[in-house]
Design a protein around this motif. Structure first.
Motif, PDB file in Angstrom:
ATOM      1  N   ILE A  32      21.727  49.592  -6.239  1.00 46.96           N
ATOM      2  CA  ILE A  32      22.138  48.980  -4.964  1.00 46.96           C
ATOM      3  C   ILE A  32      20.669  48.986  -4.275  1.00 46.96           C
ATOM      4  O   ILE A  32      20.061  49.982  -4.067  1.00 46.96           O
ATOM      5  N   HIS A  33      20.490  47.674  -3.804  1.00 50.55           N
ATOM      6  CA  HIS A  33      19.233  47.476  -3.172  1.00 50.55           C
ATOM      7  C   HIS A  33      19.687  46.760  -1.839  1.00 50.55           C
ATOM      8  O   HIS A  33      20.257  45.703  -1.809  1.00 50.55           O
ATOM      9  N   TYR A  38      23.055  43.683   0.750  1.00 53.69           N
ATOM     10  CA  TYR A  38      23.068  44.632   0.040  1.00 53.69           C
ATOM     11  C   TYR A  38      23.266  43.906  -1.388  1.00 53.69           C
ATOM     12  O   TYR A  38      24.197  43.372  -1.522  1.00 53.69           O
ATOM     13  N   LEU A  39      22.167  44.075  -2.422  1.00 52.89           N
ATOM     14  CA  LEU A  39      22.513  43.443  -3.699  1.00 52.89           C
ATOM     15  C   LEU A  39      23.287  44.599  -4.708  1.00 52.89           C
ATOM     16  O   LEU A  39      22.249  45.672  -4.902  1.00 52.89           O
ATOM     17  N   ILE A  40      24.494  44.533  -5.242  1.00 51.98           N
ATOM     18  CA  ILE A  40      24.849  45.471  -5.869  1.00 51.98           C
ATOM     19  C   ILE A  40      24.669  45.041  -7.290  1.00 51.98           C
ATOM     20  O   ILE A  40      25.488  43.713  -7.766  1.00 51.98           O
ATOM     21  N   SER A  60      26.580  42.027 -13.963  1.00 52.46           N
ATOM     22  CA  SER A  60      27.206  41.276 -13.344  1.00 52.46           C
ATOM     23  C   SER A  60      26.665  41.880 -11.617  1.00 52.46           C
ATOM     24  O   SER A  60      26.071  43.053 -11.467  1.00 52.46           O
ATOM     25  N   TYR A  61      26.710  41.113 -10.687  1.00 52.55           N
ATOM     26  CA  TYR A  61      26.197  41.232  -9.368  1.00 52.55           C
ATOM     27  C   TYR A  61      26.907  40.552  -8.065  1.00 52.55           C
ATOM     28  O   TYR A  61      27.771  39.720  -8.256  1.00 52.55           O
ATOM     29  N   LYS A  62      26.710  41.145  -7.018  1.00 48.58           N
ATOM     30  CA  LYS A  62      27.565  40.657  -5.861  1.00 48.58           C
ATOM     31  C   LYS A  62      26.461  40.931  -4.673  1.00 48.58           C
ATOM     32  O   LYS A  62      25.617  41.718  -4.794  1.00 48.58           O
ATOM     33  N   ILE A  63      26.507  40.123  -3.449  1.00 50.75           N
ATOM     34  CA  ILE A  63      25.438  40.142  -2.540  1.00 50.75           C
ATOM     35  C   ILE A  63      26.378  40.170  -1.118  1.00 50.75           C
ATOM     36  O   ILE A  63      27.042  39.541  -0.885  1.00 50.75           O
TER      37      ILE A  63
END
Length: 325
Positions: A199-200, A318-320, A257-260
């Motif tokens: 979590i960024h 937030y980059l998850i 995998s990621y989401k923003i």
């Protein structure tokens, strides 16, 4: 012969000078820096409130449940001048929290001492003096390392930095200060365990240093890359990376995998009614920022001239990231 510089060139010269000064000090072993210093003229209540807010945002945007924390090892990249977030994760069941920073942020220990004790007073599992020494440097299960970037960590078996050993990796407004984040992502993905999560919180806005120089909102995107690099790359300033840059890095990995999740627009020129899953901005917001950018775009550095408008709308996000295999 005296060479006269205009205001912009003076600013560039001043910035490069500051950047080189930090680089020289760091090369000589002086790791202290103002980067990461958040708490100076604050009250204890304000410090605790800020720590709670940041922690709760990790839980909210990262969709963290109990199983994601209990008995997990947590890596916090760039804790700055406070171990408050590490304390909160420890209290919620984390097995161990490693705090890793490039710089040693100067800190107000008297204020932090009171703030940490206020956090400890809300639980009865841990004793303050067992975790912190008189200089407020933590002991296990919280560990603190500083002096190099996360990309420089050596991965070794049976050490604190073993591959696939962290269930959670977090950072708060840190990634934008890593001039080249590609090696940092590689190392963090290696450190993250399968099923683990990153979590960024990333700030895509110009720092006050640039905003004080120019009234143009996107002025920081006008400097050629070769010049901008020497203005900022050693001193914890914005790397100017846009969302498309992060996406390009992450798309190279088939293990994640990621989401923003966007929670504010650029400089809050428009308010979001709710969190936006990038790139799904409303037509109204895209039209507003398109108009705002039009006048400034001709001065943009080459790499920013043809960006999709969604790249220029984000203020904070937030980059998850989840590791799937």
């Amino acid at each position: 012969m005296i060479i006269k510089m205009n205001k912009r060139n003076k600013f560039i010269y001043k910035s490069i000078k500051k950047n080189l000064k930090v680089w020289i000090k760091f090369s000589l072993g002086k790791k202290e820096h103002i980067a990461g210093k958040r708490f100076e003229n604050h009250t204890q209540t304000e410090v605790v409130s800020y720590i709670d807010e940041v922690y709760n945002n990790y839980l909210k945007y990262g969709d963290l449940h109990e199983k994601a924390i209990i008995n997990k090892r947590v890596l916090e990249v760039g804790p700055g001048d406070s171990f408050g977030i590490a304390i909160k994760f420890l209290f919620d069941g984390a097995k161990e929290v490693i705090c890793f920073d490039k710089f040693y942020a100067n800190r107000n220990n008297n204020l932090l001492n009171k703030s940490y004790r206020a956090l400890f007073s809300k639980q009865n599992k841990y004793i303050f003096k067992d975790i912190f020494n008189t200089d407020l440097i933590p002991n296990k299960p919280i560990s603190y390392y500083y002096g190099k970037g996360i990309e420089e960590v050596k991965l070794k078996k049976e050490t604190e930095f073993e591959k696939n050993s962290f269930g959670l990796i977090i950072s708060n407004q840190v990634l934008q200060e890593i001039y080249n984040p590609k090696p940092a992502f590689k190392k963090m993905i290696e450190l993250l365990d399968v099923g683990g999560k990153m979590i960024h919180h990333i700030d895509f806005e110009p720092y006050n240093y640039f905003r004080a120089f120019s009234k143009n909102e996107y002025d920081f995107l006008t400097y050629p890359e070769a010049i901008y690099k020497w203005m900022v790359n050693k001193r914890g300033m914005s790397n100017r990376k846009r969302v498309s840059d992060y996406i390009k890095i992450l798309d190279a990995y088939d293990t994640i995998s990621y989401k923003i999740l966007v929670h504010s627009c650029f400089l809050n020129k428009k308010q979001l009614k709710e969190v936006v899953l990038y790139p799904n901005f409303s037509t109204e917001i895209k039209e507003f920022y398109t108009k705002l950018v039009e006048e400034q775009k001709p001065r943009f550095a080459k790499k920013y001239k043809n960006l999709a408008i969604e790249n220029l709308i984000i203020g904070n996000a937030y980059l998850i990231i989840e590791k799937n295999k």
